[in-house]
Each structure stands twice: as C-alpha cells, then as structure tokens.
Design a protein around this motif. Structure first.
Motif, short mmCIF file in Angstrom:
data_model
loop_
_atom_site.label_atom_id
_atom_site.label_comp_id
_atom_site.label_asym_id
_atom_site.label_seq_id
_atom_site.Cartn_x
_atom_site.Cartn_y
_atom_site.Cartn_z
N ARG A 278 0.81 -1.23 0.00
CA ARG A 278 0.00 0.00 0.00
C ARG A 278 0.84 1.27 0.00
NH1 ARG A 278 -2.27 -3.56 3.68
NH2 ARG A 278 -4.25 -4.46 2.97
N ALA A 279 2.11 1.16 0.46
CA ALA A 279 2.96 2.36 0.52
C ALA A 279 4.41 1.96 0.33
CB ALA A 279 2.77 3.08 1.85
N TRP A 294 16.91 8.59 -10.75
CA TRP A 294 15.50 8.27 -10.84
C TRP A 294 15.31 6.82 -10.41
CZ3 TRP A 294 18.22 11.20 -14.20
CH2 TRP A 294 17.71 12.47 -14.53
N ALA A 295 14.10 6.47 -10.06
CA ALA A 295 13.78 5.09 -9.71
C ALA A 295 12.38 4.75 -10.15
CB ALA A 295 13.92 4.85 -8.20
N SER A 296 12.15 3.49 -10.49
CA SER A 296 10.81 2.98 -10.77
C SER A 296 10.67 1.62 -10.11
CB SER A 296 10.55 2.90 -12.28
OG SER A 296 11.53 2.08 -12.90
N LEU A 297 9.44 1.22 -9.82
CA LEU A 297 9.16 -0.06 -9.16
C LEU A 297 8.24 -0.90 -10.02
CD1 LEU A 297 8.39 0.69 -5.39
CD2 LEU A 297 10.39 -0.47 -6.31
N PHE A 298 8.53 -2.22 -10.05
CA PHE A 298 7.70 -3.17 -10.76
C PHE A 298 7.37 -4.32 -9.81
CE2 PHE A 298 9.79 -0.80 -14.02
CZ PHE A 298 8.88 -0.71 -15.06
N ALA A 299 6.16 -4.87 -9.93
CA ALA A 299 5.71 -5.96 -9.06
C ALA A 299 5.38 -7.18 -9.91
CB ALA A 299 4.48 -5.54 -8.27
N ARG A 300 5.54 -8.36 -9.28
CA ARG A 300 5.19 -9.62 -9.92
C ARG A 300 4.51 -10.51 -8.89
NH1 ARG A 300 10.15 -12.93 -12.21
NH2 ARG A 300 10.17 -13.79 -10.10
N VAL A 330 -1.34 -3.19 -4.26
CA VAL A 330 -0.74 -4.01 -5.32
C VAL A 330 -0.42 -5.38 -4.75
CG1 VAL A 330 1.24 -4.26 -6.85
CG2 VAL A 330 0.24 -1.99 -6.48
N ARG A 331 -1.00 -6.41 -5.34
CA ARG A 331 -0.73 -7.79 -4.90
C ARG A 331 0.55 -8.27 -5.56
NH1 ARG A 331 -5.12 -12.54 -4.26
NH2 ARG A 331 -5.83 -10.91 -2.84
N ALA A 332 1.47 -8.83 -4.74
CA ALA A 332 2.77 -9.22 -5.29
C ALA A 332 3.46 -10.24 -4.40
CB ALA A 332 3.68 -8.00 -5.46
N THR A 333 4.37 -10.98 -4.99
CA THR A 333 5.32 -11.81 -4.25
C THR A 333 6.74 -11.31 -4.45
OG1 THR A 333 5.51 -13.33 -6.13
CG2 THR A 333 3.88 -13.88 -4.41
N HIS A 334 6.97 -10.56 -5.55
CA HIS A 334 8.30 -10.05 -5.88
C HIS A 334 8.19 -8.58 -6.28
CE1 HIS A 334 8.68 -14.39 -6.44
NE2 HIS A 334 9.99 -14.26 -6.32
N ARG A 349 11.50 0.33 1.60
CA ARG A 349 10.47 -0.18 2.50
C ARG A 349 9.17 -0.34 1.71
NH1 ARG A 349 14.19 -1.71 5.87
NH2 ARG A 349 15.09 -0.10 7.21
N LEU A 350 8.52 -1.48 1.89
CA LEU A 350 7.26 -1.78 1.21
C LEU A 350 6.24 -2.13 2.28
CD1 LEU A 350 8.69 -4.08 -1.61
CD2 LEU A 350 8.20 -1.63 -1.76
#
Length: 371
Positions: A278-279, A294-300, A330-334, A349-350
């Motif tokens: 959530r954050a 810069w940074a970006s995040l991706f979820a799997r 966001v639902r994720a394992t990775h 931190r996630l």
C-alpha cells in the motif's frame, strides 16, 4: 552436516605486512544468505563460561577482525575476537585437560530462522585457536535468560559435530536439516580463540507477530524479505537496502559502479509472502553525490508472473527519504526496483500485509519447522 573446504593446523607466525596475506578461506555456498547472527538484526552473545583474554561480544562484530601486533594489555595480547584462558588438568600427574573439557558461548540469533551454513572464523588466531569446535541449536520462545537456556530440560540439537579446525582461517560448515533455531551454543574444544561467527540461513518470522502488526514492511530482512539478485554489487551489497533502521553512513546502503553505457541498475526482491503493498519508501540517506537519479518499481505475483509497473520513473533527491502512497493496493510476491542510470539507494520499504493465502502459507511453514 557436510563440511566444505577444510582447514586444520597452525598458521605461520605473523611475519609483518598484511596480516590477511596468508589467511585461509574458500567460497562457501551459503554466504549469500542472511547472517542470522547479525547485530543489526538484534543478535547478541548473551553468555560465555570464560572470556579472560578477549570479550565474547567480538564474535558478532560486522567488520572483519583486525590485528595490531603492538596491542597488549594487563592480561596479555589483546585480540579482536573471543579468547579464553588455557585449560589445565586437575593435578601435576594429570596436567592436560580432559577430553570433554571445553569452553562455550551462548548466541541469540537476531531473528528466528533455518540455519544453512556456519563460518567459525579464526582470523589472527594462528597458534591459539581451538583444536576443534562444535555448534548446537535450540528453539525457545520469548527472551530466555542464560540460566533458562542451560536448564536440563532444554533440547539442544547438534548442527556442527565436534570437528577439527585451522588457525587463521574461515572454517565453513554446511548445515542440513529443517528446524527453527533461535539460539546457538558455540563450543571450542578445549579452549582458545575465535574471531568471528557468521550464521547464514533463512529468516522464518513468527506469523502471530506479523498478524498482530497488521501493516508492516514486507521486504525487511527481519520480517523474512530477501534480495534475490542485483545488477551490481561493486561497492556494497544490495541486502543493505532491507537492513533494519535508517542508514548511518554511505557504505550502509547499496551503491553501484559508474555506468558508461545506456543501461540501468536494479535489485530484485522476494517478499515474505504474497501480500498487498500500500505504501513505499525509497531512502537515499548519506548518498549525496552518488544517489540514483531516478527510480521505478515493478511488481510480480508468482515466480513467473508478468512484471507490472507500480511506481513510474520518479526523480530522487540526494540524502532524502521519499514516501509514496499507492493509489490502490498491489498484490505481489516479488518487487524490482530500477534505478537510472546508476548510483545507489540506502533503504527500500514496502508497507502492506499478507494476503489470506500468503498468511496461511506462512503459518503452515512455521508449524512445519516446529515453531
């Protein structure tokens, strides 16, 4: 337990120059795993039967042992490790210690976990290391005292049987078996000195504790998060980004070498279990002229799921804690963080909570390990 590269016998006396020049070590298959005995995770050496020459607390210092040939005190040579006095027999007729005589130290792991490998490091103990070592494990809830740990009803399981070791060497042991461990008893036979202890394995958090927290950091080491891979580990390990607390100096984060191509650097993480994020916090503390631009995040979700963008490429400021509330969970394992073009971050931190399915798997695994 299966031994890897083995070292026995004395090292040569120190002859000047670099004291690590003749240090004996090897590539052990488990050292990429978390050190469960890391002081930053809350580990400690809570008792020892003897620490006459050098304090037991030195065992868990994070940096390599140092050697100062000129450093002496009232009790003799001051060593950067745990060193006991020389054992003796009971009489002039029996001057040598009995075969069962040994010294011991009790180690509280920083987090409960499954131990996969142990390094008993005798750096700089060239002729005053133990003849052999053994390591036992126990699992006790709460914060037991030394007396409670040594009570006769406590069950100790041997992880490393009594095994000859070498001086001025990294003595590594692969540990087999699936059991939850909270404490170790490190034995040196019959006496001597050990510079450092490293206990590599997998964090196994208490699901009841995580459930009570509700929302927590899903990728933190102490909660069971791990770094699976990273594009670059030139200056510092990617695992630093999920250590407890804020970074306190530049090398306590993750920093890459300078890129001279058009690519970018990244870290891939596995969360403690399937969860809803959530954050997000991305911290560049103490990275001032070398933070990521810069940074970006991706979820799997799952081992082979598609990568989905969570946070678009966002400008980072040096020495700054950046906070982002996600528009929806966001639902994720990775998770993968991409930084552009290079540089570093100090912490990621996630915040969120496990899904019902993820929480069920966590609880089942904990029960399976005897927790």
């Amino acid at each position: 337990m299966t031994a890897t590269a083995r070292f026995t016998g004395d090292a040569n006396p120190y002859g000047g120059g670099d004291p690590y020049a003749d240090y004996r070590t090897a590539d052990f298959p488990f050292t990429g795993l978390v050190d469960l005995a890391d002081r930053r995770l809350g580990a400690g050496v809570i008792a020892a039967n003897d620490e006459f020459f050098a304090e037991r607390e030195n065992l868990l210092r994070p940096e390599p042992a140092e050697f100062d040939p000129e450093r002496f005190g009232h009790k003799g040579k001051i060593m950067d490790g745990w060193e006991t006095r020389r054992r003796r027999g009971g009489s002039a007729e029996v001057p040598h210690p009995a075969d069962e005589d040994h010294d011991w130290a009790l180690v509280r792991l920083g987090v409960p976990g499954v131990v996969r490998g142990i390094v008993v490091d005798t750096a700089h103990f060239r002729g005053n290391y133990p003849q052999a070592v053994s390591v036992e494990a126990a699992c006790l809830p709460g914060s037991p005292s030394p007396g409670e740990l040594l009570a006769p009803e406590v069950k100790w399981t041997t992880l490393v049987p009594r095994t000859a070791v070498g001086g001025h060497a990294a003595n590594g042991f692969v540990v087999e078996g699936e059991q939850l461990v909270t404490h170790l008893r490190v034995n040196q036979h019959p006496d001597g000195g050990i510079a450092r202890l490293r206990v590599h394995g997998e964090v196994t958090p208490d699901p009841a504790w995580l459930a009570a927290l509700g929302t927590f950091d899903l990728v933190a080491l102490e909660n069971g998060g791990t770094v699976e891979d990273a594009s670059d580990r030139f200056y510092s390990p990617a695992t630093n980004t999920i250590q407890p607390g804020r970074s306190r100096k530049m090398d306590d984060g993750w920093e890459t070498r300078r890129r001279r191509d058009k690519g970018n650097d990244w870290i891939r993480y596995r969360l403690v279990e399937q969860a809803e994020i959530r954050a997000v916090e991305i911290d560049t503390a103490y990275l001032k002229g070398n933070s990521a631009g810069w940074a970006s995040l991706f979820a799997r979700d799952g081992e082979s799921g598609e990568w989905t963008e969570v946070l678009p490429r966002t400008r980072l400021q040096p020495d700054t804690d950046h906070r982002f509330v996600l528009p929806e969970a966001v639902r994720a394992t990775h998770i993968r963080i991409d930084i552009f073009p290079d540089g570093g971050i100090s912490r990621l931190r996630l915040f969120g909570s496990p899904t019902e399915e993820g929480a069920a798997r966590l609880a089942a695994r904990h029960r399976e390990l005897g927790g």
